[in-house]
Design a protein around this motif. Structure first.
Motif, PDB file in Angstrom:
ATOM      1  N   GLU A  79       0.801  -1.225   0.000  1.00  0.00           N
ATOM      2  CA  GLU A  79       0.000   0.000   0.000  1.00  0.00           C
ATOM      3  C   GLU A  79       0.835   1.277   0.000  1.00  0.00           C
ATOM      4  N   GLN A  80       2.072   1.161   0.462  1.00  0.00           N
ATOM      5  CA  GLN A  80       2.835   2.396   0.632  1.00  0.00           C
ATOM      6  C   GLN A  80       3.997   2.563  -0.327  1.00  0.00           C
ATOM      7  N   ARG A  81       4.296   1.483  -1.058  1.00  0.00           N
ATOM      8  CA  ARG A  81       5.475   1.532  -1.900  1.00  0.00           C
ATOM      9  C   ARG A  81       5.183   2.292  -3.184  1.00  0.00           C
ATOM     10  N   GLU A  82       5.702   3.480  -3.292  1.00  0.00           N
ATOM     11  CA  GLU A  82       5.408   4.291  -4.478  1.00  0.00           C
ATOM     12  C   GLU A  82       6.039   3.730  -5.745  1.00  0.00           C
ATOM     13  N   GLN A  83       7.157   3.027  -5.568  1.00  0.00           N
ATOM     14  CA  GLN A  83       7.854   2.487  -6.746  1.00  0.00           C
ATOM     15  C   GLN A  83       7.193   1.234  -7.290  1.00  0.00           C
ATOM     16  N   LEU A  84       6.231   0.677  -6.541  1.00  0.00           N
ATOM     17  CA  LEU A  84       5.588  -0.562  -6.987  1.00  0.00           C
ATOM     18  C   LEU A  84       4.742  -0.287  -8.233  1.00  0.00           C
ATOM     19  N   VAL A  85       5.132  -0.895  -9.349  1.00  0.00           N
ATOM     20  CA  VAL A  85       4.425  -0.669 -10.606  1.00  0.00           C
ATOM     21  C   VAL A  85       3.270  -1.660 -10.745  1.00  0.00           C
ATOM     22  N   THR A  86       3.558  -2.904 -10.504  1.00  0.00           N
ATOM     23  CA  THR A  86       2.559  -3.955 -10.686  1.00  0.00           C
ATOM     24  C   THR A  86       2.879  -5.117  -9.761  1.00  0.00           C
ATOM     25  N   ALA A  87       1.823  -5.791  -9.296  1.00  0.00           N
ATOM     26  CA  ALA A  87       2.009  -7.040  -8.567  1.00  0.00           C
ATOM     27  C   ALA A  87       1.671  -8.187  -9.524  1.00  0.00           C
ATOM     28  N   PHE A  88       2.482  -9.215  -9.514  1.00  0.00           N
ATOM     29  CA  PHE A  88       2.175 -10.423 -10.278  1.00  0.00           C
ATOM     30  C   PHE A  88       1.634 -11.463  -9.303  1.00  0.00           C
ATOM     31  N   VAL A  89       0.384 -11.836  -9.520  1.00  0.00           N
ATOM     32  CA  VAL A  89      -0.239 -12.836  -8.662  1.00  0.00           C
ATOM     33  C   VAL A  89      -0.099 -14.192  -9.353  1.00  0.00           C
ATOM     34  N   LEU A  90       0.595 -15.104  -8.696  1.00  0.00           N
ATOM     35  CA  LEU A  90       0.842 -16.415  -9.285  1.00  0.00           C
ATOM     36  C   LEU A  90      -0.265 -17.390  -8.910  1.00  0.00           C
ATOM     37  N   VAL A  91      -0.750 -18.115  -9.906  1.00  0.00           N
ATOM     38  CA  VAL A  91      -1.703 -19.188  -9.631  1.00  0.00           C
ATOM     39  C   VAL A  91      -1.325 -20.417 -10.452  1.00  0.00           C
ATOM     40  N   ASP A  92      -1.509 -21.562  -9.859  1.00  0.00           N
ATOM     41  CA  ASP A  92      -1.235 -22.838 -10.522  1.00  0.00           C
ATOM     42  C   ASP A  92      -2.290 -23.044 -11.608  1.00  0.00           C
ATOM     43  N   ILE A  93      -1.836 -23.242 -12.847  1.00  0.00           N
ATOM     44  CA  ILE A  93      -2.754 -23.352 -13.982  1.00  0.00           C
ATOM     45  C   ILE A  93      -3.759 -24.502 -13.813  1.00  0.00           C
ATOM     46  N   ARG A  94      -3.410 -25.479 -12.988  1.00  0.00           N
ATOM     47  CA  ARG A  94      -4.279 -26.666 -12.861  1.00  0.00           C
ATOM     48  C   ARG A  94      -5.484 -26.417 -11.961  1.00  0.00           C
ATOM     49  N   HIS A  95      -5.424 -25.357 -11.170  1.00  0.00           N
ATOM     50  CA  HIS A  95      -6.488 -25.163 -10.174  1.00  0.00           C
ATOM     51  C   HIS A  95      -7.456 -24.063 -10.564  1.00  0.00           C
ATOM     52  N   LYS A  96      -8.694 -24.261 -10.208  1.00  0.00           N
ATOM     53  CA  LYS A  96      -9.673 -23.191 -10.358  1.00  0.00           C
ATOM     54  C   LYS A  96      -9.333 -22.076  -9.361  1.00  0.00           C
ATOM     55  N   PRO A  97      -9.835 -20.867  -9.611  1.00  0.00           N
ATOM     56  CA  PRO A  97      -9.532 -19.798  -8.654  1.00  0.00           C
ATOM     57  C   PRO A  97      -9.948 -20.209  -7.234  1.00  0.00           C
ATOM     58  N   GLN A  98      -9.040 -20.045  -6.308  1.00  0.00           N
ATOM     59  CA  GLN A  98      -9.308 -20.365  -4.913  1.00  0.00           C
ATOM     60  C   GLN A  98      -9.784 -19.100  -4.215  1.00  0.00           C
ATOM     61  N   PRO A  99     -10.641 -19.261  -3.192  1.00  0.00           N
ATOM     62  CA  PRO A  99     -11.125 -18.065  -2.483  1.00  0.00           C
ATOM     63  C   PRO A  99      -9.992 -17.138  -2.046  1.00  0.00           C
ATOM     64  N   VAL A 100      -8.898 -17.739  -1.580  1.00  0.00           N
ATOM     65  CA  VAL A 100      -7.821 -16.890  -1.071  1.00  0.00           C
ATOM     66  C   VAL A 100      -7.190 -16.059  -2.202  1.00  0.00           C
ATOM     67  N   ASP A 101      -7.115 -16.642  -3.396  1.00  0.00           N
ATOM     68  CA  ASP A 101      -6.592 -15.880  -4.536  1.00  0.00           C
ATOM     69  C   ASP A 101      -7.571 -14.778  -4.942  1.00  0.00           C
ATOM     70  N   GLN A 102      -8.843 -15.141  -4.956  1.00  0.00           N
ATOM     71  CA  GLN A 102      -9.850 -14.141  -5.324  1.00  0.00           C
ATOM     72  C   GLN A 102      -9.911 -13.014  -4.306  1.00  0.00           C
ATOM     73  N   ASP A 103      -9.832 -13.386  -3.020  1.00  0.00           N
ATOM     74  CA  ASP A 103      -9.818 -12.368  -1.965  1.00  0.00           C
ATOM     75  C   ASP A 103      -8.627 -11.434  -2.148  1.00  0.00           C
ATOM     76  N   PHE A 104      -7.495 -12.046  -2.480  1.00  0.00           N
ATOM     77  CA  PHE A 104      -6.288 -11.233  -2.623  1.00  0.00           C
ATOM     78  C   PHE A 104      -6.402 -10.286  -3.815  1.00  0.00           C
ATOM     79  N   MET A 105      -6.931 -10.769  -4.920  1.00  0.00           N
ATOM     80  CA  MET A 105      -7.109  -9.901  -6.090  1.00  0.00           C
ATOM     81  C   MET A 105      -8.123  -8.796  -5.781  1.00  0.00           C
TER      82      MET A 105
END
Ligand code: GDP
Length: 179
Positions: A79-105
């Motif tokens: 939240e505070q890092r001004e230099q942060l351009v983008t976050a890459f959220v990694l997910v295993d291609i084999r799995h459907k979106p998990q609640p924790v991933d969706q919550d994080f996004m």
């Protein structure tokens, strides 16, 4: 310098992906503040950007809420890092979106932090199955998002997707410099 954060559930393949992205690159692992446990690692790449390795989230046994599994300073970083351009959220291609991933996004969206999705371990599926899984993922995300975030299909064991991710970062670096 611009920073790009990499994050995902534990075992998603983050270390392998970071190794793939940083191999044959001019790389310097920079130390954080002395005396602090290194939960967040910065890697200086090609002298012009930082790859930021954030700890895994979503250990199954802890609370559903992403806020509770996160160390306070990880959210502070995001939240505070001004230099942060983008976050890459990694997910295993084999799995459907998990609640924790969706919550994080969802959390990233609410905080206005740009993110892309990196699908990992693509070598584990046939091309057709990859298409189907990505399609499923899109359908689920489009229930909450207006459009599908930028995404990349990668395999660290087969060296897939590396150039795409690095080129994307390079293109964002150009706009970061112009800002
Ligand atoms: P991390 O906990 O997210 O850092 O995940 P790791 O990079 O340590 O990988 C977790 C497990 O997945 C290890 O057994 C890796 O060998 C395996 N793994 C990681 N990336 C790939 C990949 O692209 N393909 C395959 N088949 N296995 C992978």
């Amino acid at each position: 310098l611009p920073e790009y954060a990499f994050i995902g559930r534990s075992n998603v393949g983050k270390s392998s992906l970071i190794n793939m992205l940083t191999s044959r690159k001019s790389l310097a692992k920079t130390s954080g503040r002395p005396g602090k446990t290194q939960l967040i690692n910065h890697f200086l790449i090609n002298h012009d950007w930082f790859l930021v390795d954030l700890p895994g989230y979503g250990y199954a046994k802890v609370s559903k809420s992403i806020k509770k599994v996160f160390q306070k300073f990880i959210t502070q970083y995001l939240e505070q890092r001004e230099q942060l351009v983008t976050a890459f959220v990694l997910v295993d291609i084999r799995h459907k979106p998990q609640p924790v991933d969706q919550d994080f996004m969802q959390y990233l969206g609410e905080k206005g932090i740009p993110f892309s999705i990196i699908f990992t371990k693509a070598d584990k599926l046939k091309p057709k199955a990859i298409d189907n899984h990505v399609e499923d993922y899109k359908n689920i995300l489009l229930e909450t998002w207006e459009e599908m975030p930028n995404y990349f299909i990668t395999s660290s064991s087969k060296d897939i997707g590396k150039e795409e991710v690095l080129q994307y970062i390079d293109s964002l670096n150009q706009s970061f410099i112009l800002d």
